[in-house]
Write an enzyme that holds these catalytic residues in place. Structure first.
Site, PDB file in Angstrom:
ATOM      1  N   GLU A   1     -10.922   2.115 -10.789  1.00 49.47           N
ATOM      2  CA  GLU A   1     -11.160   2.332  -9.359  1.00 49.47           C
ATOM      3  C   GLU A   1     -12.210   3.413  -9.078  1.00 49.47           C
ATOM      4  OE1 GLU A   1      -7.266   3.011  -7.735  1.00 49.47           O
ATOM      5  OE2 GLU A   1      -6.523   1.059  -8.413  1.00 49.47           O
TER       6      GLU A   1
ATOM      7  N   ASP B   1      -1.088 -10.106  -7.881  1.00 46.99           N
ATOM      8  CA  ASP B   1       0.114 -10.423  -7.121  1.00 46.99           C
ATOM      9  C   ASP B   1      -0.310 -10.853  -5.720  1.00 46.99           C
ATOM     10  OD1 ASP B   1      -0.386  -7.892  -5.859  1.00 46.99           O
ATOM     11  OD2 ASP B   1       1.033  -6.891  -7.160  1.00 46.99           O
TER      12      ASP B   1
ATOM     13  N   ASN C   1     -12.285  -1.334 -14.126  1.00 49.07           N
ATOM     14  CA  ASN C   1     -11.284  -2.079 -13.367  1.00 49.07           C
ATOM     15  C   ASN C   1     -11.246  -1.557 -11.927  1.00 49.07           C
ATOM     16  OD1 ASN C   1      -8.969  -3.954 -13.437  1.00 49.07           O
ATOM     17  ND2 ASN C   1      -7.687  -2.143 -13.168  1.00 49.07           N
TER      18      ASN C   1
ATOM     19  N   HIS D   1      -4.862  -7.645  -6.136  1.00 45.56           N
ATOM     20  CA  HIS D   1      -3.669  -7.416  -5.318  1.00 45.56           C
ATOM     21  C   HIS D   1      -3.941  -8.065  -3.966  1.00 45.56           C
ATOM     22  CE1 HIS D   1      -1.756  -4.826  -8.223  1.00 45.56           C
ATOM     23  NE2 HIS D   1      -2.813  -4.033  -8.269  1.00 45.56           N
TER      24      HIS D   1
ATOM     25  N   GLU E   1      -4.427  -7.538 -12.342  1.00 45.90           N
ATOM     26  CA  GLU E   1      -3.207  -7.040 -11.688  1.00 45.90           C
ATOM     27  C   GLU E   1      -2.766  -7.980 -10.561  1.00 45.90           C
ATOM     28  OE1 GLU E   1      -3.524  -2.867 -10.616  1.00 45.90           O
ATOM     29  OE2 GLU E   1      -4.913  -2.473 -12.269  1.00 45.90           O
TER      30      GLU E   1
END
Length: 454
Positions: A164, A271, A205, A241, A269
């Site tokens: 990030e 979801d 990432n 996300h 990641e």
């Protein structure tokens, strides 16, 4: 011959673990149809991909451990490898959970994605509260990377080296690292990681970089610049996300443009969160979203890994981070596969047919009956869906009249009856039920009406 024998033994161990997981699921009352499905890890491997999940080390037992070991080809420690976890006080290390996850992965023939070496968050207080010169900070970072990557040399397939680094507008995020070392902390971190384990793939990432936008373009330009400078960079991680119904239309295009730079891409990641409660329509949309993301990865050769950020709703970060949202993963809190699980399988080429879409239903019954009266009951039950409130309606065909009700507020106009939940029983969870009852009068006949649930 020795190395191939080792690989064979590892795969046989993984196969035995998968068979044991299947037996455990059946013994525990899990879906035998799901237990018999081709595992996601094997479907992904047939497509040249690896599918993974984030895990919590302490949970790697029972059904959770069985599913983590049998369904996924890679594991990402959710928190166990972050700086505050491995070095909570300066010079004092705790590798317990990280070691546990790595050992579990090795026993199940899985890769490990290391997460994460350099981040603005989840750093120990001794580091963030310290007063460091630029040289001291650089030494601390190099030592941390060398120690952690070196410890797991040869056992970690890929590292999220830098996590990030960007703001939403594509500028660099201000952080301990950027403020103290400048933008080149990224290049330095990658270089130090390569020196510590030359075989591990090194990633940058970030989140909200799934589609083509200012942030993903900044990441693209950084990766291009790093490659031009000869800095070791092997891949980019798109966290993914996502919010229900908001898969970026440019996702595949974005994956492809990074691949065209000569780096791998991973969905790291994934979801898909929804406003609670879940219902059949939301679960169907979630399945479509998971399928779209998986299909986009399958379509690009250099999209090598797709990792879900926790595979069960009971192990998701979403509920505590986004109040009112949840149900974000492919399995429910009881480890039953949701429509999203089957959608992932289908996008990976599986022929699995998902069970019927979940629904809630209402069933009317006559509990007792006498000369001119009766007691009735309605049971509302949900499977694969849930309710936060309910209303049951029906029309009598023989002049019946409701005279008293409990566990519901019932009104009758002519032959039409409407019953709504009481203040305490409006919620019907997936797999749960509620009942309400009433007394009534009848004459001549007391046929059972059909009930509509609204």
């Amino acid at each position: 011959m020795r190395s191939s024998s080792t690989a064979l033994r590892t795969r046989l161990a993984a196969l035995c673990a998968g068979l044991a997981a299947t037996a455990a699921l059946i013994a525990a009352g899990g879906s035998s149809a799901h237990a018999a499905d081709t595992p996601l890890r094997d479907l992904a491997a047939a497509k040249g991909k690896v599918i993974g999940t984030a895990v919590t080390g302490s949970k790697l037992t029972g059904t959770y451990g069985d599913l983590a070991g049998s369904q996924f080809g890679s594991l990402t420690p959710g928190n166990a490898m972050k700086w505050e976890s491995v070095e909570p006080s300066r010079g004092t290390f705790d590798w317990t959970e990280a070691d546990q996850i790595v050992a579990f992965a090795q026993a199940h023939g899985q890769q490990v994605r290391g997460h994460t070496l350099v981040w603005h968050n989840q750093n120990p207080a001794w580091l963030t509260d310290g007063s460091w010169t630029s040289a001291q900070l650089g030494t601390l970072l190099q030592d941390h990377i060398s120690t952690e990557v070196g410890r797991y040399k040869g056992r970690i397939a890929a590292w999220d080296v830098v996590n990030e680094p960007f703001n939403e507008d594509g500028t660099y995020r201000t952080s301990l690292w950027y403020n103290g070392l400048g933008a080149d902390y990224i290049a330095d971190a990658l270089t130090w990681a390569r020196a510590a384990d030359p075989a591990a793939k090194l990633y940058i990432n970030d989140y909200n970089v799934e589609g083509v936008n200012a942030k993903s373009t900044a990441l693209y330009n950084l990766v291009r610049s790093l490659k031009e400078r000869g800095v070791p960079i092997d891949g980019v991680g798109l966290q993914a996300h996502l919010i229900l119904g908001q898969v970026p239309s440019t996702l595949q295009q974005n994956i492809q443009r990074f691949a065209d730079l000569g780096v791998d891409v991973a969905i790291t990641e994934l979801d898909v969160r929804m406003a609670l409660p879940a219902d059949s329509a939301k679960l169907a949309q979630q399945a479509a979203d998971y399928k779209a993301v998986t299909a986009a990865c399958v379509a690009v050769t250099r999209c090598v890994n797709l990792t879900v950020w926790g595979f069960a709703d009971s192990d998701s970060w979403v509920d505590s981070t986004f109040p009112g949202y949840g149900a974000a993963t492919p399995y429910d809190a009881n480890y039953a596969p949701k429509p999203a699980y089957y959608a992932i399988a289908q996008a990976l080429g599986g022929t699995t047919t998902p069970p019927p879409t979940g629904a809630c239903s209402a069933t009317y019954s006559v509990v007792s009956q006498w000369n001119t009266g009766f007691t009735g009951q309605v049971r509302i039950a949900c499977s694969g869906a849930a309710l936060s409130s309910w209303k049951a309606t029906w029309t009598y065909g023989a002049g019946q009249q409701v005279t008293q009700a409990w566990n519901a507020a019932c009104t009758q106009s002519g032959t039409a009856v409407t019953c709504t939940n009481a203040s305490y029983n409006g919620t019907v969870p997936d797999g749960g039920s509620v009942t309400f009852g009433f007394n009534g009068t009848w004459s001549g006949g007391n046929p059972v009406p059909a009930v509509t649930l609204g």
